[in-house]
Design a protein around this motif. Structure first.
Motif, PDB file in Angstrom:
ATOM      1  N   LYS A  83       5.025 -47.369 -30.589  1.00 56.88           N
ATOM      2  CA  LYS A  83       6.347 -47.427 -31.229  1.00 56.88           C
ATOM      3  C   LYS A  83       7.195 -46.224 -30.827  1.00 56.88           C
ATOM      4  CE  LYS A  83       4.825 -50.090 -35.233  1.00 56.88           C
ATOM      5  NZ  LYS A  83       4.693 -50.117 -36.691  1.00 56.88           N
TER       6      LYS A  83
ATOM      7  N   LYS B  45       8.445 -46.842 -27.346  1.00 54.91           N
ATOM      8  CA  LYS B  45       9.544 -47.806 -27.318  1.00 54.91           C
ATOM      9  C   LYS B  45      10.839 -47.153 -27.783  1.00 54.91           C
ATOM     10  CE  LYS B  45      10.856 -52.503 -28.462  1.00 54.91           C
ATOM     11  NZ  LYS B  45      10.381 -53.814 -28.894  1.00 54.91           N
ATOM     12  N   ARG B  46      10.764 -46.269 -28.787  1.00 57.43           N
ATOM     13  CA  ARG B  46      11.969 -45.552 -29.229  1.00 57.43           C
ATOM     14  C   ARG B  46      12.529 -44.696 -28.096  1.00 57.43           C
ATOM     15  NH1 ARG B  46       8.547 -44.702 -33.811  1.00 57.43           N
ATOM     16  NH2 ARG B  46       9.114 -46.175 -35.443  1.00 57.43           N
TER      17      ARG B  46
ATOM     18  N   GLN C 219      14.179 -47.021 -25.581  1.00 58.20           N
ATOM     19  CA  GLN C 219      15.467 -47.533 -26.027  1.00 58.20           C
ATOM     20  C   GLN C 219      16.552 -46.459 -25.988  1.00 58.20           C
ATOM     21  OE1 GLN C 219      14.347 -49.268 -29.818  1.00 58.20           O
ATOM     22  NE2 GLN C 219      14.016 -51.271 -28.879  1.00 58.20           N
TER      23      GLN C 219
ATOM     24  N   TRP D 250       6.896 -56.572 -24.513  1.00 64.44           N
ATOM     25  CA  TRP D 250       7.257 -56.072 -25.843  1.00 64.44           C
ATOM     26  C   TRP D 250       8.195 -54.880 -25.717  1.00 64.44           C
ATOM     27  CZ3 TRP D 250       5.886 -51.200 -27.826  1.00 64.44           C
ATOM     28  CH2 TRP D 250       6.249 -50.991 -29.146  1.00 64.44           C
TER      29      TRP D 250
ATOM     30  N   ARG E 262      10.348 -54.190 -23.413  1.00 64.81           N
ATOM     31  CA  ARG E 262      11.669 -54.554 -22.898  1.00 64.81           C
ATOM     32  C   ARG E 262      12.322 -55.729 -23.625  1.00 64.81           C
ATOM     33  NH1 ARG E 262       8.496 -52.747 -18.670  1.00 64.81           N
ATOM     34  NH2 ARG E 262       9.490 -51.111 -17.437  1.00 64.81           N
ATOM     35  N   ASP E 263      11.782 -56.143 -24.767  1.00 66.72           N
ATOM     36  CA  ASP E 263      12.302 -57.334 -25.445  1.00 66.72           C
ATOM     37  C   ASP E 263      13.658 -57.139 -26.129  1.00 66.72           C
ATOM     38  OD1 ASP E 263      11.680 -55.908 -27.761  1.00 66.72           O
ATOM     39  OD2 ASP E 263      10.115 -57.279 -28.419  1.00 66.72           O
ATOM     40  N   GLY E 264      14.113 -55.896 -26.277  1.00 68.27           N
ATOM     41  CA  GLY E 264      15.414 -55.637 -26.870  1.00 68.27           C
ATOM     42  C   GLY E 264      15.423 -55.657 -28.385  1.00 68.27           C
ATOM     43  N   ASN E 265      14.306 -55.929 -28.996  1.00 61.95           N
ATOM     44  CA  ASN E 265      14.216 -55.942 -30.462  1.00 61.95           C
ATOM     45  C   ASN E 265      13.976 -54.529 -30.975  1.00 61.95           C
ATOM     46  OD1 ASN E 265      14.451 -58.753 -30.600  1.00 61.95           O
ATOM     47  ND2 ASN E 265      12.267 -59.014 -30.297  1.00 61.95           N
ATOM     48  N   PRO E 266      14.390 -54.255 -32.219  1.00 61.60           N
ATOM     49  CA  PRO E 266      14.120 -52.936 -32.784  1.00 61.60           C
ATOM     50  C   PRO E 266      12.617 -52.704 -32.946  1.00 61.60           C
ATOM     51  CG  PRO E 266      15.261 -54.347 -34.375  1.00 61.60           C
ATOM     52  CD  PRO E 266      15.129 -55.111 -33.106  1.00 61.60           C
TER      53      PRO E 266
ATOM     54  N   ASP F 297      10.890 -51.296 -35.497  1.00 61.22           N
ATOM     55  CA  ASP F 297      10.337 -51.637 -36.807  1.00 61.22           C
ATOM     56  C   ASP F 297      10.919 -52.905 -37.391  1.00 61.22           C
ATOM     57  OD1 ASP F 297       8.655 -49.337 -36.914  1.00 61.22           O
ATOM     58  OD2 ASP F 297      10.454 -48.171 -37.319  1.00 61.22           O
TER      59      ASP F 297
END
Length: 68
Positions: free
Chosen positions: A21, A24-25, A28, A60, A62-66, A68
């Protein structure tokens, strides 16, 4: 995720940990040029499960979802 390989159904489960996580932050928050250089690497002696799990982790990421 379930896939068929020679009529044998295989299931892979991607486990997301806190370190993933955080990664991913960072991804992003990075610029598009930096994002192009970021991702999960396939282990050196990878089998098909390792390769598929790495692909799923990169999807996951690169999916563009937040996160959390």
């Amino acid at each position: 995720m379930v896939e068929k390989d020679n009529n044998i159904e295989k299931s892979y489960t991607l486990n997301i940990y806190e370190s993933d996580k955080e990664f991913k932050r960072m991804y992003q928050a990075a610029s598009p040029e930096e994002q192009a250089k970021m991702g999960y690497d396939v282990p050196h002696h990878a089998d098909m499960e390792d390769i598929r799990l790495t692909e799923m982790a990169n999807e996951w990421l690169r999916d563009g979802n937040p996160v959390d």
